[in-house]
Design an enzyme around this catalytic site. Structure first.
Site, PDB file in Angstrom:
ATOM      1  N   TYR A 212     -65.178  47.606 -19.674  1.00 23.92           N
ATOM      2  CA  TYR A 212     -66.502  47.985 -19.404  1.00 23.92           C
ATOM      3  C   TYR A 212     -66.992  47.247 -17.987  1.00 23.92           C
ATOM      4  O   TYR A 212     -67.937  47.545 -17.351  1.00 23.92           O
ATOM      5  CB  TYR A 212     -67.449  47.794 -20.358  1.00 23.92           C
ATOM      6  CG  TYR A 212     -67.429  48.798 -21.477  1.00 23.92           C
ATOM      7  CD1 TYR A 212     -66.609  49.917 -21.559  1.00 23.92           C
ATOM      8  CD2 TYR A 212     -68.449  48.902 -22.364  1.00 23.92           C
ATOM      9  CE1 TYR A 212     -66.765  50.717 -22.387  1.00 23.92           C
ATOM     10  CE2 TYR A 212     -68.348  49.823 -23.376  1.00 23.92           C
ATOM     11  CZ  TYR A 212     -67.558  50.774 -23.540  1.00 23.92           C
ATOM     12  OH  TYR A 212     -67.824  51.498 -24.420  1.00 23.92           O
ATOM     13  N   GLY A 213     -66.532  45.982 -17.841  1.00 23.89           N
ATOM     14  CA  GLY A 213     -66.837  45.204 -16.687  1.00 23.89           C
ATOM     15  C   GLY A 213     -66.556  45.819 -15.193  1.00 23.89           C
ATOM     16  O   GLY A 213     -67.458  45.423 -14.577  1.00 23.89           O
TER      17      GLY A 213
ATOM     18  N   ASN B 111     -70.896  41.953 -23.323  1.00 24.49           N
ATOM     19  CA  ASN B 111     -72.002  41.412 -22.548  1.00 24.49           C
ATOM     20  C   ASN B 111     -72.419  42.890 -21.695  1.00 24.49           C
ATOM     21  O   ASN B 111     -73.417  42.951 -21.319  1.00 24.49           O
ATOM     22  CB  ASN B 111     -71.780  40.331 -21.874  1.00 24.49           C
ATOM     23  CG  ASN B 111     -71.724  39.063 -22.532  1.00 24.49           C
ATOM     24  OD1 ASN B 111     -72.810  38.450 -22.717  1.00 24.49           O
ATOM     25  ND2 ASN B 111     -70.752  38.749 -23.497  1.00 24.49           N
TER      26      ASN B 111
ATOM     27  N   GLU C  70     -56.465  38.742 -22.397  1.00 27.66           N
ATOM     28  CA  GLU C  70     -55.776  39.664 -23.272  1.00 27.66           C
ATOM     29  C   GLU C  70     -54.205  39.705 -22.993  1.00 27.66           C
ATOM     30  O   GLU C  70     -53.657  39.934 -23.980  1.00 27.66           O
ATOM     31  CB  GLU C  70     -56.301  41.070 -22.820  1.00 27.66           C
ATOM     32  CG  GLU C  70     -57.597  41.338 -23.419  1.00 27.66           C
ATOM     33  CD  GLU C  70     -57.961  42.669 -22.859  1.00 27.66           C
ATOM     34  OE1 GLU C  70     -57.339  43.684 -22.550  1.00 27.66           O
ATOM     35  OE2 GLU C  70     -59.388  42.792 -23.180  1.00 27.66           O
TER      36      GLU C  70
ATOM     37  N   THR D 273     -67.219  38.049 -23.976  1.00 25.92           N
ATOM     38  CA  THR D 273     -66.875  38.178 -25.518  1.00 25.92           C
ATOM     39  C   THR D 273     -65.264  37.347 -25.307  1.00 25.92           C
ATOM     40  O   THR D 273     -64.899  36.914 -26.582  1.00 25.92           O
ATOM     41  CB  THR D 273     -66.986  39.305 -26.119  1.00 25.92           C
ATOM     42  OG1 THR D 273     -66.514  40.232 -25.597  1.00 25.92           O
ATOM     43  CG2 THR D 273     -68.518  39.784 -26.579  1.00 25.92           C
ATOM     44  N   HIS D 274     -64.724  37.678 -24.651  1.00 26.58           N
ATOM     45  CA  HIS D 274     -63.143  37.063 -24.305  1.00 26.58           C
ATOM     46  C   HIS D 274     -63.333  35.432 -23.886  1.00 26.58           C
ATOM     47  O   HIS D 274     -62.666  34.868 -24.350  1.00 26.58           O
ATOM     48  CB  HIS D 274     -62.590  37.516 -23.051  1.00 26.58           C
ATOM     49  CG  HIS D 274     -62.178  39.051 -23.425  1.00 26.58           C
ATOM     50  ND1 HIS D 274     -62.980  40.126 -23.407  1.00 26.58           N
ATOM     51  CD2 HIS D 274     -60.913  39.623 -23.141  1.00 26.58           C
ATOM     52  CE1 HIS D 274     -62.415  41.010 -23.459  1.00 26.58           C
ATOM     53  NE2 HIS D 274     -61.130  40.989 -23.610  1.00 26.58           N
TER      54      HIS D 274
ATOM     55  N   ASP E 287     -67.510  47.073 -29.044  1.00 20.56           N
ATOM     56  CA  ASP E 287     -67.093  46.554 -27.687  1.00 20.56           C
ATOM     57  C   ASP E 287     -66.397  47.424 -26.941  1.00 20.56           C
ATOM     58  O   ASP E 287     -65.895  48.369 -27.392  1.00 20.56           O
ATOM     59  CB  ASP E 287     -66.350  44.888 -28.066  1.00 20.56           C
ATOM     60  CG  ASP E 287     -65.936  44.447 -26.764  1.00 20.56           C
ATOM     61  OD1 ASP E 287     -66.465  44.222 -25.927  1.00 20.56           O
ATOM     62  OD2 ASP E 287     -64.585  44.144 -26.745  1.00 20.56           O
TER      63      ASP E 287
HETATM   64  N1  DGL Z   1     -66.297  42.801 -23.444  1.00 21.63           N
HETATM   65  C1  DGL Z   1     -66.679  42.586 -22.398  1.00 21.63           C
HETATM   66  C2  DGL Z   1     -67.926  41.865 -22.061  1.00 21.63           C
HETATM   67  O1  DGL Z   1     -68.272  40.948 -22.953  1.00 21.63           O
HETATM   68  C3  DGL Z   1     -65.385  42.143 -21.597  1.00 21.63           C
HETATM   69  C4  DGL Z   1     -64.207  42.989 -21.050  1.00 21.63           C
HETATM   70  C5  DGL Z   1     -64.694  44.377 -20.409  1.00 21.63           C
HETATM   71  O2  DGL Z   1     -64.900  44.037 -19.095  1.00 21.63           O
HETATM   72  O3  DGL Z   1     -64.724  45.478 -20.987  1.00 21.63           O
HETATM   73  O4  DGL Z   1     -68.332  41.936 -20.954  1.00 21.63           O
END
Ligand code: DGL
Length: 268
Positions: free
Chosen positions: A45-46, A77, A156, A189-190, A13
């Site tokens: 990552y978003g 995601n 978070e 995923t959060h 992740d």
């Molecule tokens: N883990 C990311 C997702 O499921 C969310 C957090 C992020 O933006 O990195 O999209």
């Protein structure tokens, strides 16, 4: 490449949110060994471009395969929407891949709703992958997506089940884009951590879907299909991060019931 059942499952992740998925896999398959990688150096990552996410994901998948993982689960995601196809192509024959989008899409499409909503990061919403796949399985389904970038950092920071999270959620879920929906996909995923609050917001009148248990079921199905289900775990799970701070370690407690020791792996 030939794999054996006692090899680990790699899960990655952008950070620690993917622990919700790792947790579900551990519950469903306690005999499996997990190697988790959180790319905390590049979080979130978003907010990144699809090209950047693809580059990071390729490097992380390579790391997990070099550690002899029989399967790589993209527990993010934003990475699943940007990088899944590229990873499949690039590492063809080197391991099994599971993403978090397909199992969620299949479980929602099977229900034949008419109008569904989706909340996720900007990267996931902009990819349009969820709409594409839902419409592929159920032409005519109305899909209304909304980027909700404040939710992941809010969770978070531990802002769940309090006045702040209540106001932020009400503002997002009250958006006109999400009115009249029968179901809501939590495509990040959060978000399983605020599932109860979301259910309460809708007074349980809107069905809420997340990708934890459906992904664990898909992992189990795919391993069984390839005769790769482990019978007995020999090693402890390991948790790597690309950047380490004590705060990351503390935050893992929000996502994972037990204390975790994070190992710093400076990949970049
Ligand atoms: N883990 C990311 C997702 O499921 C969310 C957090 C992020 O933006 O990195 O999209």
């Amino acid at each position: 490449m030939q794999h054996s059942p006692n090899q680990p499952i790699g899960v990655f992740d952008s950070g620690i949110g993917g622990l919700t998925v790792a947790n579900a896999i551990m519950r469903a398959l306690p005999q499996e060994e997990i190697i988790y990688f959180g790319d905390t150096a590049h979080l979130p990552y978003g907010e990144k471009s699809a090209d950047a996410i693809r580059y990071y994901s390729l490097r992380i998948a390579k790391f997990l395969l070099e550690r002899h993982c029989k399967m790589v689960v993209i527990a993010c995601n934003s990475a699943s929407t940007a990088a899944y196809r590229v990873l499949l192509e690039f590492f063809k024959g080197q391991g099994l891949f599971v993403n978090v989008v397909d199992p969620l899409v299949e479980s929602v499409a099977a229900r034949r709703f008419q109008k569904v909503g989706l909340i996720a990061t900007k990267a996931t919403v902009q990819s349009g992958i969820y709409e594409q796949q839902l419409l592929h399985l159920q032409p005519g389904l109305e899909v209304h997506s909304l980027a909700t970038p404040l939710l992941a950092p809010m969770i978070e920071e531990g802002f769940v089940h309090n006045d702040v999270s209540q106001v932020v959620l009400e503002s997002y879920l009250g958006h006109e884009q999400l009115q009249g929906i029968e179901a809501l996909l939590l495509a990040c995923t959060h978000y399983p951590l605020i599932k109860t609050e979301i259910e309460n917001f809708y007074h349980h009148q809107v069905e809420i879907f997340d990708s934890t248990d459906v992904v664990a079921t898909e992992v189990k199905r795919k391993l069984a299909e390839h005769k790769l289900l482990n019978e007995q775990r020999r090693h402890a799970h390991r948790f790597f991060v690309s950047d380490y701070t004590p705060t990351f370690e503390q935050t893992t407690r929000i996502f994972y019931q037990e204390d975790i020791v994070l190992e710093h792996y400076p990949m970049w």
